[in-house]
Design a protein around this motif. Structure first.
Motif, short mmCIF file in Angstrom:
data_model
loop_
_atom_site.label_atom_id
_atom_site.label_comp_id
_atom_site.label_asym_id
_atom_site.label_seq_id
_atom_site.Cartn_x
_atom_site.Cartn_y
_atom_site.Cartn_z
N THR A 106 98.80 62.50 42.84
CA THR A 106 98.25 61.79 43.99
C THR A 106 99.30 61.62 45.07
OG1 THR A 106 97.17 60.47 42.26
CG2 THR A 106 96.66 59.93 44.54
N VAL A 107 100.52 61.27 44.67
CA VAL A 107 101.62 61.13 45.64
C VAL A 107 101.87 62.45 46.36
CG1 VAL A 107 104.10 60.72 45.88
CG2 VAL A 107 102.73 59.25 44.37
N ALA A 108 101.92 63.53 45.59
CA ALA A 108 102.16 64.84 46.19
C ALA A 108 101.04 65.22 47.16
CB ALA A 108 102.30 65.90 45.10
N LEU A 109 99.79 64.92 46.79
CA LEU A 109 98.67 65.23 47.66
C LEU A 109 98.71 64.38 48.93
CD1 LEU A 109 95.82 65.49 45.01
CD2 LEU A 109 96.87 67.38 46.26
N ALA A 119 92.17 58.48 46.71
CA ALA A 119 92.04 57.56 45.60
C ALA A 119 92.43 58.26 44.31
CB ALA A 119 90.61 57.02 45.49
N ALA A 120 92.80 57.45 43.32
CA ALA A 120 93.14 57.95 42.00
C ALA A 120 92.42 57.08 40.98
CB ALA A 120 94.65 57.92 41.77
N ALA A 121 92.20 57.64 39.80
CA ALA A 121 91.54 56.88 38.74
C ALA A 121 92.05 57.33 37.39
CB ALA A 121 90.02 57.08 38.82
N ASP A 122 92.11 56.37 36.47
CA ASP A 122 92.49 56.68 35.09
C ASP A 122 91.86 55.63 34.19
OD1 ASP A 122 95.03 58.57 33.90
OD2 ASP A 122 94.22 57.03 32.57
N ILE A 123 91.59 56.02 32.96
CA ILE A 123 90.97 55.11 32.00
C ILE A 123 92.00 54.23 31.29
CG2 ILE A 123 91.06 56.64 29.99
CD1 ILE A 123 88.12 55.77 29.43
#
Length: 259
Positions: A106-109, A119-123
């Motif tokens: 996400t940082v690189a993007l 946005a980013a998501a993780d469980i």
């Protein structure tokens, strides 16, 4: 730290199986401000603790990404996802990074694409906390939940890019992974189900609904999995393409939602 015997440190790391013992010795020396701290870090490294957890960061796409114990460590090969994202996506895209882990991708993007939404998501709650630290100040939201489920409903059908470094190791193969991964990283970040594609199939089905027409999904996979994965993406209504990078030892599948 002049009193530290660098050569002895290198020899000890090499004896423990550290392939890049010289580089690791330099990093450990730089991270330790006293001989006692260095001794502790070295003992933990020799015992098999990942170097990134000892340093508190991993290098990814020429940036230092904070990594907490138990959180998936960014791999160099995942830079292929960033490259492909830049190739297939237009200016100011709406971007979501699923299974984001530490948020390194996400940082690189954020820096490569200048998204209008990001946005980013993780469980995994530990990964979410780590990603939020890494993304602080980058106008990106980090959601905790299963794939697309925690995203705002208003984003459905409006995303230009979905990137996912989802788990793709078959369950039976997790035990064969290097100890640094299987003993220290969260199982939810590694285990992709019986054939390794359980999560990625769900990503494809969700992407067909959440992408805007002409939008792209970019995922990482094993080289032997691409035929089955492409078939799954086609069944979901996407148009897949396989990319491989020998230098990075990476394999990725891009999939476009038709216009």
């Amino acid at each position: 730290m002049a009193s530290i015997d660098r050569l002895s440190l290198v020899r000890r790391l090499r004896a423990a199986g550290c392939v890049y013992a010289e580089d690791e010795a330099e990093l450990l020396l730089a991270a330790a401000d006293t001989p006692a701290v260095l001794a502790d870090l070295t003992d933990r490294r020799v015992a098999g603790e990942p170097l990134e957890y000892l340093l508190g960061w991993a290098e990814f796409c020429d940036r230092r990404i904070a990594v907490d114990p138990g959180v998936f460590v960014p791999r160099a090969r995942t830079a292929l996802l960033v490259e492909l994202a830049a190739e297939v996506t237009g200016p100011a895209p709406a971007v979501v990074d699923l299974c984001c882990g530490s948020g390194g991708t996400t940082v690189a993007l954020a820096h490569r694409l200048a998204p209008r939404w990001l946005a980013a998501a993780d469980i995994d709650p530990a990964a979410v906390a780590c990603a939020r630290r890494n993304l602080a100040g980058l106008a990106a939201e980090v959601f905790e939940g299963d794939l697309f489920a925690p995203l705002p409903a208003g984003w459905r059908g409006r995303l230009d890019l979905v990137v996912a470094n989802a788990p793709y190791v078959p369950t039976d193969a997790v035990a064969l992974m290097p100890p640094e991964a299987r003993l220290h990283e969260a199982p939810v970040a590694l285990d992709g189900g019986p054939d390794g594609l359980a999560v990625l199939r769900r990503v494809g089905v969700g992407a067909a609904d959440w992408l805007a027409p002409g939008g792209h999904l970019v995922v990482e996979a094993g080289s032997t999995q691409v035929d089955a994965l492409c078939a799954a993406f086609e069944a979901a209504g996407l148009v897949p393409d396989v990319r491989q990078d020998e230098e990075l030892d990476g394999t990725a599948v891009t999939a476009r939602r038709p216009d």
